[in-house]
Write an enzyme that holds these catalytic residues in place. Structure first.
Site, PDB file in Angstrom:
ATOM      1  CD  GLU A 110      34.456  62.947  37.507  1.00  0.00           C
ATOM      2  OE1 GLU A 110      33.551  63.487  38.155  1.00  0.00           O
ATOM      3  OE2 GLU A 110      35.618  62.842  37.927  1.00  0.00           O
TER       4      GLU A 110
ATOM      5  CE  LYS B  73      36.928  63.708  42.145  1.00  0.00           C
ATOM      6  NZ  LYS B  73      35.921  63.656  41.076  1.00  0.00           N
TER       7      LYS B  73
ATOM      8  CG  ASP C  89      54.607  64.515  38.617  1.00  0.00           C
ATOM      9  OD1 ASP C  89      53.573  63.887  38.909  1.00  0.00           O
ATOM     10  OD2 ASP C  89      55.706  64.321  39.159  1.00  0.00           O
TER      11      ASP C  89
ATOM     12  CG  HIS D  59      28.098  63.104  37.020  1.00  0.00           C
ATOM     13  ND1 HIS D  59      29.422  63.297  36.703  1.00  0.00           N
ATOM     14  CD2 HIS D  59      27.985  61.831  37.456  1.00  0.00           C
ATOM     15  CE1 HIS D  59      30.083  62.174  36.937  1.00  0.00           C
ATOM     16  NE2 HIS D  59      29.240  61.277  37.392  1.00  0.00           N
TER      17      HIS D  59
END
Length: 419
Positions: A82, A261, A277, A375
């Protein structure tokens, strides 16, 4: 003290960036060049890691810069697809430097193994009998992993829970509390839980069903905090806007989901880079955020009497430096060396601080200019490359797309034809 407060790092060639990392970490150039070698993880090695292997899948490794954590400077490798995540984390860390960066604490490396006991006529009596045999249970669990016990880890305690009126009736759950030291601990705990099951059945007269680690790691909590001077943010008004944005997340689970998030953008990228993990960490984080019965943000933002911003994060991070892909995957090993961490707890403190910096950058952007500006400028590079731009042409196409606020594939192709 080593200084990672780089200016214009993104403008350097990859070779020059590796030179800087070599100088900071002490790793030699030959070691670091392996990061750029797509064949560092061989297909044969991959075939021994997972099933049904047919190939390899590569993602970029970037460095989060500017971090000071407990008065030590870190470069933090992150693996992500991202755009803007790594730049945002670096920017978030940068504005904490003038106040000393981040300070951390933790509850230790304790994990929980669950043993489900069914078919009990008297659950309360069985519970008491298990507590009576607590030492026997702990001693037997430690027999199965004497090395962990010798190093100071191993089973340390048991807790008994009664779950009433499930669709299968009342359930007695035995929690094994295990200090896993520098391991994530899943294999050690699952082995203990399976080994002790017959003893649990004998003591209670019930039947053991599930025997497995819990990923809700409430005894492996890591905290990081920071103070940001209002001048670093621009003004006290921006501090107030950030707190207002946090208040929205605290009050509304729809907003909290996106708030968290953003935190996990940074945390998952560093977890992946170190061969840990990601699914276990994400499960731990989101279940912990829901522990009160309502989904809540993992960070807290407040204002002190001077008008400065105070931030903190509290999150379970069951990470390891031994076992799993951390030791098997060669690039994960190199990333650990770049980090320079000496224990799993130190690794978790660094990654908790990364999550807080990531959240700071996101919530600041949301409260001021909006999230899209930074972004989309990075996203525009991906669009330009998809359109076929190469070399200097990429920046030319990106510049025009941003100036005209038209960032899409067809427009990029059109610009390439015209240029």
């Amino acid at each position: 003290m080593k200084n990672n407060n780089y200016s214009g790092f993104y403008k350097l060639s990859i070779e020059k960036r590796l030179d800087e990392v070599s100088e900071f970490t002490g790793l030699n150039k030959k070691e670091l060049e392996k990061l750029c070698n797509d064949k560092h993880l061989s297909i044969d090695m991959a075939n021994n890691m997972v099933e049904n292997v047919i190939g390899l899948y590569t993602l970029p490794i970037g460095l989060a810069l500017n971090f000071i954590i407990n008065e030590k400077e870190y470069l933090i490798p992150m693996v992500t697809e991202e755009p803007s995540v790594i730049a945002a984390a670096s920017n978030g860390a940068k504005i904490t430097r003038s106040s000393g960066g981040f300070y951390t604490s933790n509850t230790g490396s304790y994990m929980i193994g669950q043993i489900q006991v069914m078919g009990l006529k008297n659950v309360e009596y069985a519970k008491l009998k298990l507590y009576e045999h607590k030492k026997e249970i702990i001693d037997k669990c430690n027999q199965i992993d004497p090395v962990l016990n010798k190093l100071g880890g191993g089973a340390k305690d048991i807790e008994i829970r009664k779950i009433k009126s499930s669709i299968s009736g009342d359930i007695l759950v035995v929690h094994l509390i295990v200090n896993t030291l520098d391991a994530m601990g899943a294999n050690a705990i699952n082995t203990m839980a399976e080994y002790i099951a017959p003893t649990i059945e004998k003591i209670t007269g019930g039947e053991v069903y599930l025997r497995i680690l819990s990923n809700l790691a409430i005894k492996r909590i890591f905290r990081s905090s920071t103070r940001i001077k209002k001048e670093e943010l621009g003004s006290e008004e921006i501090v107030d806007k950030i707190i207002s944005a946090y208040a929205f997340a605290e009050a509304d689970p729809f907003r909290a989901a996106t708030h968290n998030k953003g935190i996990m953008n940074g945390i998952s990228a560093a977890v992946l880079a170190t061969g840990n993990d990601t699914r276990a960490i994400e499960s731990a984080a989101h279940s912990y955020a829901s522990l009160t019965g309502r989904y809540k943000p993992l960070t807290i933002w407040e204002k002190d009497k001077n008008g400065d911003l105070l931030g903190s994060i509290e999150i379970p991070l069951p990470l390891g430096l031994v076992g799993g892909a951390t030791k098997v995957h060669p690039t994960a090993g190199l990333n650990i060396k770049i980090l320079g961490v000496k224990s799993a707890n130190e690794l978790s403190e660094v990654i908790a601080s990364l999550g807080l910096a990531q959240n700071l950058a996101a919530i600041r952007a949301l409260a001021t200019e909006g999230i899209q500006r930074g972004h989309m400028s990075l996203h525009a590079k991906n669009i330009a490359v998809q359109a076929g731009a190469k070399g200097d042409m990429i920046d030319k196409v990106v510049k025009v797309m941003i100036e005209n606020n038209k960032i899409n594939l067809e427009y990029a192709k059109d610009l390439l034809r015209k240029i």
